[in-house]
Motif scaffolding. Structure first.
Motif, PDB file in Angstrom:
ATOM      1  N   LEU A 169      -9.180  -0.151 -34.380  1.00 56.24           N
ATOM      2  CA  LEU A 169      -9.452  -1.614 -33.849  1.00 56.24           C
ATOM      3  C   LEU A 169     -10.886  -2.312 -34.315  1.00 56.24           C
ATOM      4  O   LEU A 169     -10.711  -3.122 -34.935  1.00 56.24           O
ATOM      5  CB  LEU A 169      -9.400  -1.403 -32.860  1.00 56.24           C
ATOM      6  N   ALA A 170     -11.910  -1.510 -34.191  1.00 58.17           N
ATOM      7  CA  ALA A 170     -13.335  -1.979 -34.301  1.00 58.17           C
ATOM      8  C   ALA A 170     -13.741  -2.368 -35.455  1.00 58.17           C
ATOM      9  O   ALA A 170     -13.891  -3.309 -35.632  1.00 58.17           O
ATOM     10  CB  ALA A 170     -14.142  -1.169 -34.007  1.00 58.17           C
ATOM     11  N   ILE A 184     -11.470  -9.596 -39.787  1.00 58.91           N
ATOM     12  CA  ILE A 184     -11.408 -10.874 -39.286  1.00 58.91           C
ATOM     13  C   ILE A 184     -12.372 -11.738 -38.932  1.00 58.91           C
ATOM     14  O   ILE A 184     -12.780 -12.335 -38.817  1.00 58.91           O
ATOM     15  CB  ILE A 184     -10.729 -10.369 -37.494  1.00 58.91           C
ATOM     16  N   VAL A 185     -13.385 -10.961 -38.526  1.00 53.37           N
ATOM     17  CA  VAL A 185     -14.717 -11.715 -37.700  1.00 53.37           C
ATOM     18  C   VAL A 185     -15.368 -12.581 -39.366  1.00 53.37           C
ATOM     19  O   VAL A 185     -15.727 -13.655 -39.451  1.00 53.37           O
ATOM     20  CB  VAL A 185     -15.633 -11.338 -36.607  1.00 53.37           C
ATOM     21  N   ALA A 208     -14.547 -12.879 -31.529  1.00 56.12           N
ATOM     22  CA  ALA A 208     -15.488 -11.841 -31.328  1.00 56.12           C
ATOM     23  C   ALA A 208     -16.007 -11.683 -30.041  1.00 56.12           C
ATOM     24  O   ALA A 208     -15.960  -9.977 -30.128  1.00 56.12           O
ATOM     25  CB  ALA A 208     -16.736 -12.087 -32.625  1.00 56.12           C
ATOM     26  N   ALA A 209     -16.239 -11.396 -29.262  1.00 53.29           N
ATOM     27  CA  ALA A 209     -16.348 -11.691 -27.643  1.00 53.29           C
ATOM     28  C   ALA A 209     -15.214 -10.546 -27.206  1.00 53.29           C
ATOM     29  O   ALA A 209     -15.358  -9.916 -26.528  1.00 53.29           O
ATOM     30  CB  ALA A 209     -16.709 -12.599 -27.103  1.00 53.29           C
ATOM     31  N   ILE A 210     -14.008 -11.181 -27.167  1.00 47.84           N
ATOM     32  CA  ILE A 210     -12.694 -10.849 -26.296  1.00 47.84           C
ATOM     33  C   ILE A 210     -12.489  -9.879 -27.761  1.00 47.84           C
ATOM     34  O   ILE A 210     -11.558  -8.938 -27.195  1.00 47.84           O
ATOM     35  CB  ILE A 210     -11.475 -11.836 -26.799  1.00 47.84           C
ATOM     36  N   GLY A 211     -12.792  -9.283 -29.119  1.00 46.44           N
ATOM     37  CA  GLY A 211     -12.157  -8.570 -29.099  1.00 46.44           C
ATOM     38  C   GLY A 211     -12.492  -7.124 -29.109  1.00 46.44           C
ATOM     39  O   GLY A 211     -12.691  -6.237 -28.778  1.00 46.44           O
TER      40      GLY A 211
END
Length: 281
Positions: A227-228, A234-235, A192-195
């Motif tokens: 993208l958000a 996904i998360v 999640a942080a990378i995304g």
């Protein structure tokens, strides 16, 4: 922005599928679920409401050339709530909100951090929406994006560290199955942080801005919102997979899940057919 209409319609039905699937698959053991597992249902519902409202917002905008401020604020508010709620899920998993010593102090700090993040995220979204119309300088856009980047980094780091402490405590107690759950949550937090960083960078350096070509502008909705939403979906699915109800997970503090209740044995004196107790000398 016709692309945003199709984008939010797609995610609206996607989140309906996620919501329905989680509800159906957890209904058989609803009474044995942890609060964090039940709360995932409300987060999924918030995602459905957000996409439905934003779908309507862009539909009205494109059809009648009217940008409803009420729909935009309503959709953004629900979006912020679902994001903060998912952050709170990670903090709750680390036992920050449990009834333990110092719980009130940790709870207060977590709420303040979430409020700061929500304010910074709303400001970033508002500036991103107004960026093209007001021809804002890149330095101004980056300056408004820094608070949300710093506050989200603080929350990600806080949740990861808290999970590490709780995971170590569980391993000392020999509860390896529960420690594995927190280990998977840490991996999801990393993703999640990378995304999230990729989403902010894509919004800052959106290649579709400043181009009049229609084939380039049609991709703006992907960088601005797509993208958000993809990262969040996904998360969310990853968190659901981690908290999937199982005997090993639900067995701690939740008796009866997936188990056959043994037949109770009678206690005391036997009773005859006449309804009177037989008392032996």
């Amino acid at each position: 922005d016709y692309g945003s209409v199709s984008l939010y319609r797609l995610f609206f039905f996607l989140y309906i599928g996620i919501l329905s699937g989680w509800h159906v698959l957890t209904a058989r053991c609803w009474r044995e679920l942890f609060l964090v597992q039940r709360f995932l249902l409300w987060i999924s519902l918030a995602a459905v409401i957000e996409c439905g409202v934003m779908w309507l917002f862009y539909f009205v905008w494109n059809r009648h050339n009217v940008a409803s401020r009420f729909l935009f604020v309503a959709g953004s508010t629900v979006s912020l709530w679902k994001t903060c709620a998912l952050f709170r899920e990670a903090l709750s998993a680390s036992d920050l909100f449990s009834e333990s010593e110092g719980e009130g102090r940790r709870h207060w700090k977590a709420q303040v951090a979430l409020v700061v993040f929500a304010a910074a995220e709303f400001n970033h979204r508002s500036v991103a929406r107004l960026r093209g119309g007001f021809n804002l300088e890149m330095s101004e856009v980056i300056a408004n994006a820094m608070p949300v980047m710093l506050s989200s980094a603080l929350l990600f780091g806080w949740a990861f560290a808290a999970l590490s402490r709780e995971k170590a405590a569980l391993m000392v107690q020999g509860r390896d199955s529960h420690a594995a759950v927190l280990r998977r949550l840490q991996a999801i937090i990393g993703i999640a942080a990378i995304g999230s960083l990729g989403v902010v960078l894509a919004q800052l350096f959106d290649p579709s801005l400043g181009h009049a070509r229609s084939d380039t502008w049609v991709m703006h909705c992907v960088f601005a919102d797509g993208l958000a939403q993809a990262v969040f979906a996904i998360v969310l699915c990853g968190v659901m997979h981690t908290w999937w109800p199982s005997d090993a997970l639900q067995g701690h503090g939740h008796a009866g899940y997936g188990k056959v209740v043994p037949e109770l044995q009678p206690i005391g004196c036997a009773i005859d057919e006449d309804g009177l107790e037989d008392i032996k000398d």
